[in-house]
Scaffold this motif. Structure first.
Motif, PDB file in Angstrom:
ATOM      1  N   ASP A   1      -1.425  14.608  -5.429  1.00  0.00           N
ATOM      2  CA  ASP A   1      -0.881  13.570  -6.294  1.00  0.00           C
ATOM      3  C   ASP A   1      -0.867  14.087  -7.720  1.00  0.00           C
ATOM      4  O   ASP A   1      -1.571  15.038  -8.061  1.00  0.00           O
ATOM      5  CB  ASP A   1      -1.701  12.287  -6.190  1.00  0.00           C
ATOM      6  CG  ASP A   1      -0.877  11.060  -6.579  1.00  0.00           C
ATOM      7  OD1 ASP A   1       0.312  11.228  -6.914  1.00  0.00           O
ATOM      8  OD2 ASP A   1      -1.423   9.945  -6.559  1.00  0.00           O
TER       9      ASP A   1
ATOM     10  N   ARG B   1       4.731   9.309  -2.452  1.00  0.00           N
ATOM     11  CA  ARG B   1       4.790  10.582  -3.167  1.00  0.00           C
ATOM     12  C   ARG B   1       5.937  11.400  -2.621  1.00  0.00           C
ATOM     13  O   ARG B   1       6.039  11.620  -1.411  1.00  0.00           O
ATOM     14  CB  ARG B   1       3.464  11.344  -2.972  1.00  0.00           C
ATOM     15  CG  ARG B   1       3.414  12.741  -3.571  1.00  0.00           C
ATOM     16  CD  ARG B   1       3.297  12.686  -5.085  1.00  0.00           C
ATOM     17  NE  ARG B   1       2.948  13.975  -5.663  1.00  0.00           N
ATOM     18  CZ  ARG B   1       3.843  14.891  -6.066  1.00  0.00           C
ATOM     19  NH1 ARG B   1       5.136  14.658  -5.924  1.00  0.00           N
ATOM     20  NH2 ARG B   1       3.440  16.018  -6.599  1.00  0.00           N
TER      21      ARG B   1
ATOM     22  N   THR C   1       1.082   4.246  -3.032  1.00  0.00           N
ATOM     23  CA  THR C   1       0.640   5.610  -2.717  1.00  0.00           C
ATOM     24  C   THR C   1       1.788   6.572  -2.417  1.00  0.00           C
ATOM     25  O   THR C   1       1.537   7.743  -2.133  1.00  0.00           O
ATOM     26  CB  THR C   1      -0.310   5.596  -1.505  1.00  0.00           C
ATOM     27  OG1 THR C   1       0.373   5.008  -0.386  1.00  0.00           O
ATOM     28  CG2 THR C   1      -1.566   4.789  -1.807  1.00  0.00           C
TER      29      THR C   1
ATOM     30  N   GLU D   1       0.830  -1.200   0.000  1.00  0.00           N
ATOM     31  CA  GLU D   1       0.000   0.000   0.000  1.00  0.00           C
ATOM     32  C   GLU D   1       0.867   1.255   0.000  1.00  0.00           C
ATOM     33  O   GLU D   1       0.573   2.245  -0.690  1.00  0.00           O
ATOM     34  CB  GLU D   1      -0.936   0.005   1.203  1.00  0.00           C
ATOM     35  CG  GLU D   1      -1.818   1.240   1.323  1.00  0.00           C
ATOM     36  CD  GLU D   1      -2.790   1.413   0.154  1.00  0.00           C
ATOM     37  OE1 GLU D   1      -3.271   2.542  -0.034  1.00  0.00           O
ATOM     38  OE2 GLU D   1      -3.044   0.432  -0.575  1.00  0.00           O
TER      39      GLU D   1
END
Length: 197
Positions: A182, A21, A19, A15
């Motif tokens: 994002d 960044r 995700t 996970e």
């Protein structure tokens, strides 16, 4: 039925990777990991593929006084190279606000079996591993390169690198002050070819 996987699944790690960044320098503050935490992050960074166990990389930890010196050198060297003033300021500003940068130098080793391109891939893997380890530990981080990564006078004067070394990445680390939105991600289907036979 026996599970064919040799390793236990780690859904939290997956996970995180789905995700993760980077945090731009302008979104990081002055707080940085303590030395013990940083040592753990550096240890994680070096667990990368390394064909031939050549270790074609080195780590250089820069604290504030050294970073300030590099900001000054960025402006001076950028002007000498004729780089546009706005570009120089953008590059220097990342150093102006940074309080911790880990330089991953690419230091290729002579080898009949491992080409230099493969060694560079290992150095790049160190950059990504350090970036991800830092983000996973709750700190902000970003991997930057640019002209300073290969400009020989900058590398010699600023980092005292050996003549055969360049920079694979400047990894900026600090506390997150803002969360970046994002960005659009690559289209997996458009970039993937499946070959079954």
């Amino acid at each position: 039925m026996t599970d064919p996987r040799a390793l236990s699944p780690n859904p939290e790690a997956l996970e995180f990777l789905l995700t993760r960044r980077s945090r731009p320098p302008r979104m990081m503050g002055p707080d940085t990991p303590d030395d013990e935490t940083l040592q753990t992050l550096l240890t994680a960074a070096l667990r990368v593929p390394d064909h031939g166990k050549l270790e074609p990389w080195r780590l250089i930890v820069l604290r504030r006084p050294a970073i300030e010196r590099l900001a000054t050198l960025t402006r001076a060297r950028g002007a000498e190279l004729g780089i546009a003033p706005e570009r120089i300021e953008k590059d220097a500003s990342g150093f102006d606000t940074a309080h911790l940068i880990v330089v991953v130098s690419f230091a290729p080793k002579a080898s009949d079996k491992v080409p230099e391109a493969e060694q560079y891939a290992s150095a790049a893997a160190v950059c990504l591993s350090l970036l991800n380890a830092t983000l996973a530990s709750g700190w902000g981080a970003v991997w930057l390169t640019g002209w300073r990564a290969t400009d020989r006078p900058f590398l010699t004067q600023g980092l005292n690198l050996f003549p055969h070394e360049t920079v694979a990445g400047f990894i900026h680390i600090g506390n997150e002050t803002r969360t970046p939105p994002d960005r659009p991600r690559p289209d997996v289907e458009g970039l993937t070819t499946w070959v079954d036979e």
